[in-house]
Design a protein around this motif. Structure first.
Motif, PDB file in Angstrom:
ATOM      1  N   MET A   1      49.313  36.809  21.392  1.00  0.00           N
ATOM      2  CA  MET A   1      48.338  37.736  20.855  1.00  0.00           C
ATOM      3  C   MET A   1      48.302  39.023  21.673  1.00  0.00           C
ATOM      4  O   MET A   1      48.009  40.093  21.161  1.00  0.00           O
TER       5      MET A   1
ATOM      6  N   LEU B   1      52.141  29.510  11.056  1.00  0.00           N
ATOM      7  CA  LEU B   1      50.720  29.220  11.173  1.00  0.00           C
ATOM      8  C   LEU B   1      50.344  27.969  10.397  1.00  0.00           C
ATOM      9  O   LEU B   1      49.170  27.622  10.277  1.00  0.00           O
TER      10      LEU B   1
ATOM     11  N   PHE C   1      45.036  27.880  14.716  1.00  0.00           N
ATOM     12  CA  PHE C   1      44.189  28.998  14.299  1.00  0.00           C
ATOM     13  C   PHE C   1      44.596  30.289  15.003  1.00  0.00           C
ATOM     14  O   PHE C   1      44.734  31.342  14.390  1.00  0.00           O
ATOM     15  N   PHE C   2      44.814  30.177  16.310  1.00  0.00           N
ATOM     16  CA  PHE C   2      45.224  31.368  17.062  1.00  0.00           C
ATOM     17  C   PHE C   2      46.548  31.913  16.520  1.00  0.00           C
ATOM     18  O   PHE C   2      46.771  33.122  16.492  1.00  0.00           O
TER      19      PHE C   2
ATOM     20  N   VAL D   1      45.912  34.066  13.814  1.00  0.00           N
ATOM     21  CA  VAL D   1      45.395  35.364  14.249  1.00  0.00           C
ATOM     22  C   VAL D   1      46.546  36.290  14.645  1.00  0.00           C
ATOM     23  O   VAL D   1      46.668  37.399  14.125  1.00  0.00           O
TER      24      VAL D   1
ATOM     25  N   LEU E   1      49.225  37.129  11.650  1.00  0.00           N
ATOM     26  CA  LEU E   1      48.762  38.067  10.631  1.00  0.00           C
ATOM     27  C   LEU E   1      48.521  39.452  11.227  1.00  0.00           C
ATOM     28  O   LEU E   1      48.753  40.475  10.577  1.00  0.00           O
ATOM     29  N   ARG E   2      48.084  39.455  12.469  1.00  0.00           N
ATOM     30  CA  ARG E   2      47.865  40.731  13.132  1.00  0.00           C
ATOM     31  C   ARG E   2      49.188  41.491  13.231  1.00  0.00           C
ATOM     32  O   ARG E   2      49.276  42.675  12.905  1.00  0.00           O
TER      33      ARG E   2
ATOM     34  N   TYR F   1      44.654  36.504   0.235  1.00  0.00           N
ATOM     35  CA  TYR F   1      45.107  37.420   1.287  1.00  0.00           C
ATOM     36  C   TYR F   1      46.061  38.462   0.726  1.00  0.00           C
ATOM     37  O   TYR F   1      45.927  39.667   0.959  1.00  0.00           O
TER      38      TYR F   1
ATOM     39  N   VAL G   1      43.336  40.528   6.183  1.00  0.00           N
ATOM     40  CA  VAL G   1      43.525  39.716   7.375  1.00  0.00           C
ATOM     41  C   VAL G   1      42.220  39.020   7.771  1.00  0.00           C
ATOM     42  O   VAL G   1      42.186  37.849   8.106  1.00  0.00           O
TER      43      VAL G   1
ATOM     44  N   TRP H   1      41.628  35.029   8.181  1.00  0.00           N
ATOM     45  CA  TRP H   1      41.178  34.441   9.448  1.00  0.00           C
ATOM     46  C   TRP H   1      39.893  33.649   9.274  1.00  0.00           C
ATOM     47  O   TRP H   1      39.750  32.551   9.781  1.00  0.00           O
TER      48      TRP H   1
ATOM     49  N   LYS I   1      40.442  30.575   7.365  1.00  0.00           N
ATOM     50  CA  LYS I   1      41.251  29.680   8.186  1.00  0.00           C
ATOM     51  C   LYS I   1      40.392  29.030   9.272  1.00  0.00           C
ATOM     52  O   LYS I   1      40.601  27.880   9.647  1.00  0.00           O
TER      53      LYS I   1
ATOM     54  N   VAL J   1      39.980  25.027   9.959  1.00  0.00           N
ATOM     55  CA  VAL J   1      40.195  24.242  11.174  1.00  0.00           C
ATOM     56  C   VAL J   1      39.345  22.984  11.097  1.00  0.00           C
ATOM     57  O   VAL J   1      39.806  21.879  11.364  1.00  0.00           O
TER      58      VAL J   1
ATOM     59  N   TYR K   1      36.241  38.716  17.741  1.00  0.00           N
ATOM     60  CA  TYR K   1      37.682  38.799  17.553  1.00  0.00           C
ATOM     61  C   TYR K   1      38.297  39.791  18.520  1.00  0.00           C
ATOM     62  O   TYR K   1      39.194  39.465  19.298  1.00  0.00           O
TER      63      TYR K   1
ATOM     64  N   LEU L   1      38.318  37.664  21.893  1.00  0.00           N
ATOM     65  CA  LEU L   1      39.595  36.963  21.724  1.00  0.00           C
ATOM     66  C   LEU L   1      40.773  37.820  22.167  1.00  0.00           C
ATOM     67  O   LEU L   1      41.536  37.432  23.050  1.00  0.00           O
TER      68      LEU L   1
ATOM     69  N   ALA M   1      42.957  36.702  25.199  1.00  0.00           N
ATOM     70  CA  ALA M   1      44.400  36.916  25.095  1.00  0.00           C
ATOM     71  C   ALA M   1      44.883  37.827  26.209  1.00  0.00           C
ATOM     72  O   ALA M   1      45.930  37.599  26.810  1.00  0.00           O
TER      73      ALA M   1
END
Lengths: 481, 98, 515, 627
Positions: free
Chosen positions: C317, C407, C442-443, C446, C449-450, D158, D175, D179, D182, D186, D561, D565, D570
């Motif tokens: 990421m 994913l 899930f990550f 992220v 798609l990013r 999407y 997006v 997310w 999604k 989970v 996000y 995140l 990250a």
């Protein structure tokens, strides 16, 4: 009362004869390739004679011992001699009349080596030792118009004679303690109780340490290797060292057996720093010969590991190591010689684009590098593996771990050489088209060495079993006299 | 009494070694090495006397011979380097380093 | 025994291909390419033949061939495949087949490139079918080494801007250059192979105590019950050795650098197949020969795998270099593979092996695409891209397919694998492994798609107005690989049947030693 | 499953796939645009016809009709299967999906007519894929299959939200939608794992049986069903995972109508309805669903009050209505929830299409730029009004029947708070919808530009949906009660209550009054302007700001996000990897190299200094000896 067994010394006599022949031919023949090929032919014959002449035993009151151990070592020396002579032919062409001297001196040194490993008496040992050393000084300064070569010779000379002086004093002390020059007397006489004996051992280690290039007695190595002519360096880098190791084994395991705890620790320690320094110093090198010099020091460190182990297997694996080392290291030096002849120098950037200019030559070098680096299925892999195995069995686990880690460091600079050949591009693109000329004699030597490295890499047993039996008889003859 | 000779040998050896390490002239260095070798000659002869055999003296002759050979080679090399560099100062022989 | 030595054919085709390619005329454009394609096709067809004729009802090793090489040392040419090997053979065959087409436009020294590629793939094939540990190691090294030159010669360089206290160090090491990456990858993997060697030699040595003669033969060795203490130590040794290649944390850092610097086909082979070779080694040599060791260390393998999953995804990421993103995603996905294996459950193992194949195709596709994007835009920095979907709709589409598979979107291969691993994780002794595994998925969504958004979507970038879409042979690999992803996702049982046969056998071995 | 039914079912499920595959693979065909569109429409019409047959067949023999096959074979553990499961619930939904999809696709022909052909082809390809996935989701026989198609419809959503991918807002919205859903999935995935581990099957009849017989522990069942519901929360935009839906309006309006109003967002509701027999065994989860649903209904309605984008009003209204459905299901009334989903599909699709028609004419979404459109766009205004009346729950429009049902059910099941939420929402719904009506179609402002009525290809589908919005309520109420009325939760009490639910209870009356009140106030403020809405806004400034900011939930999500995140976790991990994990590797390398360089300086070329090395060595040996 003097027993003298001629057949035992047939290789040595043959060698002396060869020297005379070469000398005479050199005097009367103007084409200097003839003494060269004569030397090579003689050495090859000698090699096979040595291989198939099982006249083992002792002579001259036990002052000279010939066993499968010495035979094995002689094989190594002769092999080195053959490769060094093959490699020298094209190099010597520029020296015209003097070319013959090279072979004479080489043969003299060889004779010294053969005697030194057989000697079981101090005077004989010392004389042989010097017989081995002095021609090397001359050979190092062989290119007398090149001040780098002469400087290399001077450094080797000063360093060498200094060490000789130390060794001389060491042997003197040994004699002084026991009052005899015979090894069998010395073996029982040199005990830990005698301070002079210990001093003798110390001076001996220093003297032989120079010969095998053990850190910190190694400092002549890179300079000499860089300055002296490559075919000679190829010889210098392996043959005297093999002799040095044989001397170490003979002295340490018989004369100084009483001081085993002492020298074992010492040698193990020096093995460690030799591996470390050799590898670390090789990292920043940009001259191929110098790099090989330092990497050679590192290899000595690995072998010293086996000396510290001091077992029968360790001896055998050192012998095996030397075969591998002779082939791959001398091959690498001959490659350096080819580079010098084509490019006028051996710095690493001269190698750029070699893989495209001469793929076969590069392949040879790659095989040597992989072997030196200890990559499986070329010979060097087994050499390193066996030495480690022997050391582990003697409990030197930490040093083996160190050695294994340093192997990765070593691969770094070996691969770096491969990178220069395969990956880097020369600055001028048109250089890629310039062919690399490989003299036929060197090509022959390289091809044979590569073949041997590859074949023995796949089937190491061919050398391992003789090495094992040689080590076995060595210990037997040690105890025998 | 014999220990005096040994002490002499030791001193000679030390002087030689010191000379090798400190003199800058290549010829002087050669001479210092000679001193060291001669020290061992003295020691050899002394030990020979000590043990009452001739081995040591014999050895000394060989050492002298070897020394001669070494000096011959050494001087030749020094001459070569003098020709090329017009100096015999050992400190200036540092083209090869690193 | 099988009449026709089909496995040898698979093995020989690329090897002979490499030799022939090496001797093609220097200036010929088509000869090395076409010859390589032919060699790869032969292997591919033979592999498909093996897949469809492999009797998954019976299971076990089939298509066996045995030729003693050095009887004195117990070394022999012994090849055969079980379900797991079959799956991986298929993977390898497809990846090399598509890799040949992906690198069609390799600009220089094509013949050496193809020769090295084929040599490498010979090693990989060899590892997957070897039943002799010595042979196994030989092929393993053969597979590892050519990568040095592949990266070094045909790789791409990205200078990492030196910053802060590390700046000088990074600059001096030339971090990010292809030379650095090639060296790092090779040294790291050889470091690992030192462990493997020690492990294999130890197994060889100890085997003498249980068998009439020391042997490297896998079938004989698998009948040996190695002592508990031996297994405890040497499972770990084998795990670390192969783990380096499988990219286990924290020994994974060669992978981003190496894969980023490698040429497209090189990354495809390496991330797609070679990393699987590490996982395969752990399962085949580690778990199958030392089941008790596997049981003892399952907790470690699994825990590190979960770290891999989450850590790799989060690292991905953060990256702005497209190749690093994909490379880190490989680290993450290899975590899924290792986790599946560590669960020691049927669905987990199935998922693990399926993921090896699925990830191989997926990452192969991704690296092929990344290679194409790089080749056309001459940048790897995603922040410099944007709006590329307009100019390269085909690449964008396939990129989306690959990303979605990674994913875990259903109907693509990644889903089947990941879901099976989830099931296995829950069924294992450490149910909470499930949580990081799912979080990782899930990550992945992220960052994938990013990345897609940043690269292909958004306002059109005038800088790239002349950038072409994929062309000619380049399509082959994209279509084949994404087709495979879809086929595997929709019809997973085609591959799961043989895989399951192998997984069940392995589990029987392991459960057999349970107290 | 008998052959006849299977055949018709396949005829429902496969044509969209054929269309998708053909359009997807035959690139020139797709790039031509129109042919792709026609193929897609023909396919969905075929599905529609076949689905009507299926409905007829299934209503005649409610089944359930099942079929299953192994998908992921396992030897010693339960294999994972796929299959079909057809009962009235599924059959009716098939028809609804097919119908709305068909209408929307036809409408799109007009709406998207300005797109370049390649783009149009892509649009209809996605549509076909969506139709295929959605229909399969409905007919799926196993939970894993539902999950699979669930994800696929998510993918279509999407792709279609991001259809205009060059618009950054669309790209972000797409997006974000993926997310968020999604994230819910989970939970769904973990729930599935639990169900497999404890239930041993995904086949719906097996699961129903195992839940009923108590083979799965109650706690585990509750937990896994709760997790499954998380998935539904994501897809059906329940609080707090609703944040993606308003943004999803960045997609083309027909897409909003189909996916983000009628079908896909209802998938969550459908899922809960589908596995309702299991939920009846987990009363705690039902309670949770009821609360979440009713709160979502209220919450979204409040935000809808202040939206200025016509589509966003509708989006929040959709969230609100989905909340209603969930609340009804949570209250134990399958009939109420499912019936509302049924009617809602028609009138909400209709509203979106209507809004689309307005947008098509005005080229803006801002309601304040519109006004007095009634005179210029008669058809659109009329159908929009019909839809609004249905949504507001005014009899006899469809919404009245279903929403009334929900409010009554909530009251009867004794869930006071959800009931109050629902009641207030009735008022709010009527208010905000009529706000739109008055501002856009009546009001006192002249519209900008020159709006014109949309072509018949757009108005005809709208009218079809409008008619259904009118008649679906009273026409089908009986059918729904017949099939779904009995299956109620909350034990016997609730079942009993459900039986009485036919008549007009006082509750229903109250709800109706509230709805009219909403309309009245909207008229007062926006038409009559008795109270200026600007002054109202100023008076309630804090409240207004809170609503405008959507309770800051989007900001929180973005913060989570972006800052937590990406820039936080990250960054931390990435930094750690590069500078610590890899840094150690590099540092060791660097150290090695540096020490080599350092040691190198010892080798200074002076031979006498070298000899000091020898002396040092001798001293070292002596030192070692001394040790």
């Amino acid at each position: 009362m003097m027993d003298f067994n001629w057949t035992l010394l047939n290789t040595e006599f043959f060698l002396v004869g060869l020297m005379l022949l070469v000398f005479l031919v050199d005097l009367f023949v103007s084409d200097k390739r003839i003494p060269a090929w004569l030397t090579i032919a003689g050495l090859v014959v000698l090699f096979f004679v040595n291989l198939w002449a099982p006249h083992y035993g002792s002579t001259l009151n036990g002052t000279l011992v010939h066993s499968s151990f010495t035979a094995f070592l002689k094989g190594v020396f002769l092999l080195a001699g053959i490769i060094a002579s093959l490699g020298a032919i094209s190099t010597l062409r520029q020296f015209e009349k003097r070319a013959g001297e090279y072979y004479l001196l080489l043969l003299a040194s060889l004779l010294g080596m053969m005697l030194v490993v057989m000697a079981r008496e101090l005077v004989l040992f010392f004389v042989a030792f010097e017989l081995m050393s002095i021609p090397l000084y001359v050979l190092a300064a062989y290119d007398k118009a090149d001040d780098r070569s002469v400087e290399a010779g001077l450094k080797l000379f000063i360093y060498g004679t200094f060490s000789s002086a130390l060794l001389a004093m060491g042997v003197t002390l040994m004699y002084g303690v026991v009052g005899s020059t015979l090894f069998r007397d010395l073996a029982s006489g040199l005990t830990q109780a005698e301070p002079l004996a210990i001093l003798g051992l110390v001076l001996f280690l220093a003297g032989v340490g120079f010969k095998v290039a053990m850190v910190p007695f190694h400092m002549w190595v890179p300079d000499t290797y860089e300055g002296a002519p490559a075919p000679f360096v190829a010889f210098l880098s392996v043959a005297p060292k093999a002799a040095g190791f044989a001397i170490l084994f003979v002295f340490l395991l018989s004369l100084f057996q009483d001081m085993a705890p002492f020298w074992k620790v010492t040698v193990a320690f020096f093995a460690g720093i030799t591996m470390i320094l050799g590898n670390l110093l090789a990292l920043p090198q940009t001259n191929l010969k110098r790099l090989l010099g330092y990497s050679g020091i590192a290899h000595i460190g690995y072998m010293l590991l086996a000396v510290a182990a001091g077992t029968e297997r360790a001896i055998a694996f050192v012998l095996f190591y030397f075969v591998s080392y002779v082939l791959s290291n001398m091959g690498a030096f001959l490659f350096a010689e080819v580079v010098r002849q084509n490019e006028g120098g051996e710095t690493l950037e001269k190698l750029h684009g070699y893989a495209q200019r001469n793929p076969l030559l590069s392949l040879y070098m790659l095989v040597f590098l992989l072997s030196l680096g200890g990559i499986p299925f070329v010979m060097g892999f087994w050499a390193k593996l066996y030495v480690f195995l022997a050391a582990v069995q003697s409990g030197l686990v930490l040093l083996v771990f160190l050695g294994a880690v340093l192997t990765v460091v070593a691969l770094f600079y070996y691969l770096n050489v491969a990178r220069q050949m395969y990956i880097e591009k020369p600055e001028q693109a048109e250089k890629l088209q310039a062919p690399v000329r490989v003299p036929g004699s060197i090509h022959l030597a390289l091809a044979l060495a590569t073949l041997a490295v590859a074949v023995l890499g796949l089937y190491p047993k061919l050398v391992v079993s003789p090495a094992l039996s040689a080590a076995h008889t060595f210990l037997q003859t040690l105890a025998g006299f | 009494m014999l220990t005096h000779y040994l002490v002499l040998a030791f001193l000679l050896f030390s002087i030689g070694a010191f000379g090798v390490l400190t003199r800058r002239n290549a010829i002087a260095i050669l001479m210092a090495i000679e001193l060291m070798l001669n020290a061992s000659n003295i020691a050899l002869v002394t030990f020979s006397r000590l043990h009452g055999n001739l081995g040591g003296q014999l050895f000394a002759f060989f050492t002298i011979t070897i020394t001669v050979a070494e000096v011959a080679v050494g001087l030749a090399i020094v001459v070569l380097i003098y020709r090329l560099r017009k100096t015999v100062n050992a400190d200036e022989m540092d083209f090869l380093k690193g | 025994m099988h009449g026709f030595p089909v496995l040898s054919l698979i093995l020989a085709a690329p090897f002979i291909g490499a030799l022939i390619v090496m001797f093609t005329p220097r200036n010929s454009y088509y000869a090395p390419r076409v010859l390589s394609a032919i060699a790869a096709s032969i292997s591919l067809l033979a592999s498909l033949y093996v897949l469809f004729t492999y009797n998954w009802h019976a299971g076990g090793f089939q298509f066996e061939e045995l030729v003693p090489l050095i009887p004195a040392l117990g070394i022999q040419y012994h090849v055969a495949v079980d379900g797991m090997s079959v799956a991986l053979l298929i993977l390898t065959a497809f990846i090399i087949f598509t890799g040949v087409f992906t690198s069609w436009t390799v600009p220089e020294r094509a013949k050496e490139f193809y020769a090295l590629l084929l040599l490498l793939v010979t090693g990989v094939f060899g590892v997957f079918m070897s039943l002799d540990l010595f042979l196994f190691f030989l092929f393993y090294e053969l597979a590892v080494l050519p990568m040095y030159l592949l990266i070094g010669i045909w790789g791409s360089t990205k200078y990492i801007v030196p910053r802060g206290v590390f700046g000088r160090m990074f600059q001096e090491l030339k971090v990010g250059t292809k030379e650095y990456s090639a060296m790092k990858l090779t040294l790291y993997l050889l470091f690992g192979s030192a462990f493997i060697l020690v492990g294999i030699l130890a197994i060889y040595k100890v085997s003498g105590q249980f068998l009439p003669q020391n042997t490297f033969d896998f079938l004989q060795l698998s009948s040996v019950h190695f002592p508990r203490e031996f297994q405890r130590i040497f499972f770990l040794v084998i795990y670390v050795g192969f783990g380096v290649l499988a990219g286990i944390w924290p020994l994974h850092t060669w992978s981003p650098d190496g894969h980023a610097a490698a040429p497209a086909a090189g990354s495809m082979m390496h991330a797609g197949v070679l990393m699987k070779l590490g996982a395969y080694g752990v399962v085949r040599v580690g778990m199958q020969l030392m089941p008790e060791g596997a049981l003892m260390w399952a907790w470690l393998v699994g825990t590190i795998a979960t770290i891999n999953i989450v850590y790799g995804a989060l690292s991905a990421m953060w990256q702005t270099d497209l190749k690093y993103i994909i490379a880190y995603s490989s680290v993450s996905h290899m975590g899924v593979v290792m986790l599946g294996a560590a669960t020691l459950t049927e669905p987990g193992l199935n998922g693990s092996i399926f993921q090896m194949v699925a990830h191989g195709f997926m990452t192969g596709l991704m690296f092929a695409l990344v290679g194409l994007v790089y080749e056309k835009t001459h940048t790897r920095n995603i922040l410099e891209m944007g709006g590329l979907g307009k100019r390269m709709p085909g690449i964008a589409t396939f990129f989306t397919i690959g990303g979605l598979s990674s994913l875990g979107l259903p109907a693509l291969a990644g889903f089947v694998a990941e879901f099976l691993v989830f099931l296995g994780a829950w069924k294992s002794h450490k149910w909470y492994w499930l949580i990081p595994a799912v979080a990782g998925a899930f990550f992945t969504a992220v960052y994938v798609l990013r990345a897609l958004k940043i690269i292909f979507w958004g306002p059109f970038n005038e800088k790239y107005k002349d950038v072409p879409d994929a062309q000619g042979p380049e399509w082959v690999s994209l279509v084949v690989l994404s087709g495979l992803l879809i086929i595997m996702g929709v019809l997973p049982f085609l591959l799961l049947r043989p895989i399951n046969a192998a997984a069940v056998e392995l589990l029987t071995t392991i459960k057999g030693v349970l107290p | 499953m008998n052959g006849n039914l299977l055949l018709w079912t396949l005829l429902v499920l496969l044509p969209p796939f054929v269309s998708f595959a053909w359009n997807g693979l035959v690139i020139p065909w797709r790039r031509a645009g129109k042919p792709a569109a026609y193929l897609s429409i023909v396919a969905i019409l075929t599905s529609l016809v076949a689905s009507l047959v299926v409905v007829k067949l299934v209503l005649a023999d409610p089944g359930p009709h099942t079929w299953q096959a192994v998908w992921m074979p396992l030897k010693h553990a339960p294999s994972i299967t796929v299959g079909l499961y057809l009962d009235p619930l599924a059959a009716i939904m098939l028809a609804v999906v097919a119908l709305v999809a068909a209408m929307v696709q036809i409408y799109s022909l007009g709406y998207m007519s300005e797109e370049p052909p390649g783009s149009l082809g892509r649009y209809f390809t996605y549509h076909s894929l969506f139709a295929f996935s959605m229909l399969n989701l409905v007919a799926a026989g196993t939970l894993i299959q539902i999950y699979a198609f669930w994800e696929l419809v998510g993918l279509c959503s999407y792709l279609l939200i991001g259809f205009w991918y060059y618009k950054p807002s669309a790209a972000n919205a797409a997006v974000k939608a993926f997310w968020t859903t999604k994230f819910g999935d989970v939970g769904f995935a973990i729930g599935l794992v639990l169900l497999w581990a404890f239930g041993g099957s995904y086949f719906l009849p097996d699961l129903f049986h195992k839940a009923a017989s108590g083979e799965i522990q109650a706690a585990v069942l509750s937990l896994s069903m709760l997790l499954v519901f998380f998935g539904a929360m994501g897809k059906s935009a329940q609080f707090p995972l609703h944040i993606w839906l308003p943004d999803a309006m960045e997609g083309p309006t027909p897409v909003s109508a189909l996916i983000h109003a009628a079908t896909m967002v209802a998938a969550g509701v459908y899922l809960v309805s589908r596995v309702f027999p299991i939920y009846t065994h987990t009363p705690e989860v039902m309670l949770f669903i009821a609360y979440i649903g009713s709160f979502t209904a209220f919450f979204a309605a409040t935000i809808a009050l202040v939206q200025e984008d016509i589509k966003r009003v509708l989006a929040y209204s959709t969230i609100s209505q989905l909340g209603y459905m969930m609340a009804a299901l949570g209250a134990g009334s399958l009939m109420a929830g499912y019936f509302h989903m049924f009617t809602h599909a028609f009138f909400k699709a209709l509203l979106f299409l209507g809004a689309g028609s307005v947008i098509h004419a005005m080229h803006t979404n801002d309601i304040w730029k519109m006004g007095r459109l009634f005179g210029k766009m008669k058809h659109t205004a009329l159908v929009f009004l019909i839809g609004t009346l249905a949504l507001a729950g005014i009899p006899p429009f469809a919404g009245y029947y279903s929403k009334d049902e929900i409010v009554v059910k909530l009251f009867e099941s004794g869930l006071t708070i959800p009931f109050l939420f629902a009641l207030v929402t009735v008022f709010l719904t009527a208010f905000y919808m009529f706000r739109v009506i008055f501002v856009v179609f009546f009001g006192n402002k002249e519209p900008e530009g020159h709006p014109h009525e949309s072509p018949p290809v757009m108005t005809v589908p709208m009218w079809i949906l409008a008619i259904l919005s009118i008649v679906a309520g009273f026409l089908f109420k009986g059918t729904f009660e017949h099939f779904f009325g009995a299956a109620a939760g909350h034990g016997a009490e609730a079942a009993e209550a459900a039986a009485h639910a036919g008549g007009h209870s006082p509750v229903a009356l109250v709800s109706l009054v509230l709805a009219f009140a909403g309309i009245f106030f909207a008229w007062l403020i926006y038409q009559k302007e008795a109270v200026s809405h600007e002054r109202l806004r100023n008076a309630l400034k804090p409240l207004y700001i809170m609503l405008r900011k959507k309770y800051w939930l989007d900001d929180i999500a973005y913060f989570l996000y972006r800052r937590v995140l990406v820039d936080g976790l990250a960054f931390l991990i990435g930094w750690f990897d590069r500078y610590i994990v890899d840094g150690i590797v590099n540092f060791v390398t660097w150290l090695t190299q540096q020490s080599g360089i350092l040691l190198r300086s010892l080798q200074n070329g002076k031979v006498q200094d070298y000899l000091y090395g020898v002396v040092l060595g001798i001293l070292l040996i002596l030192l070692l000896g001394a040790l």
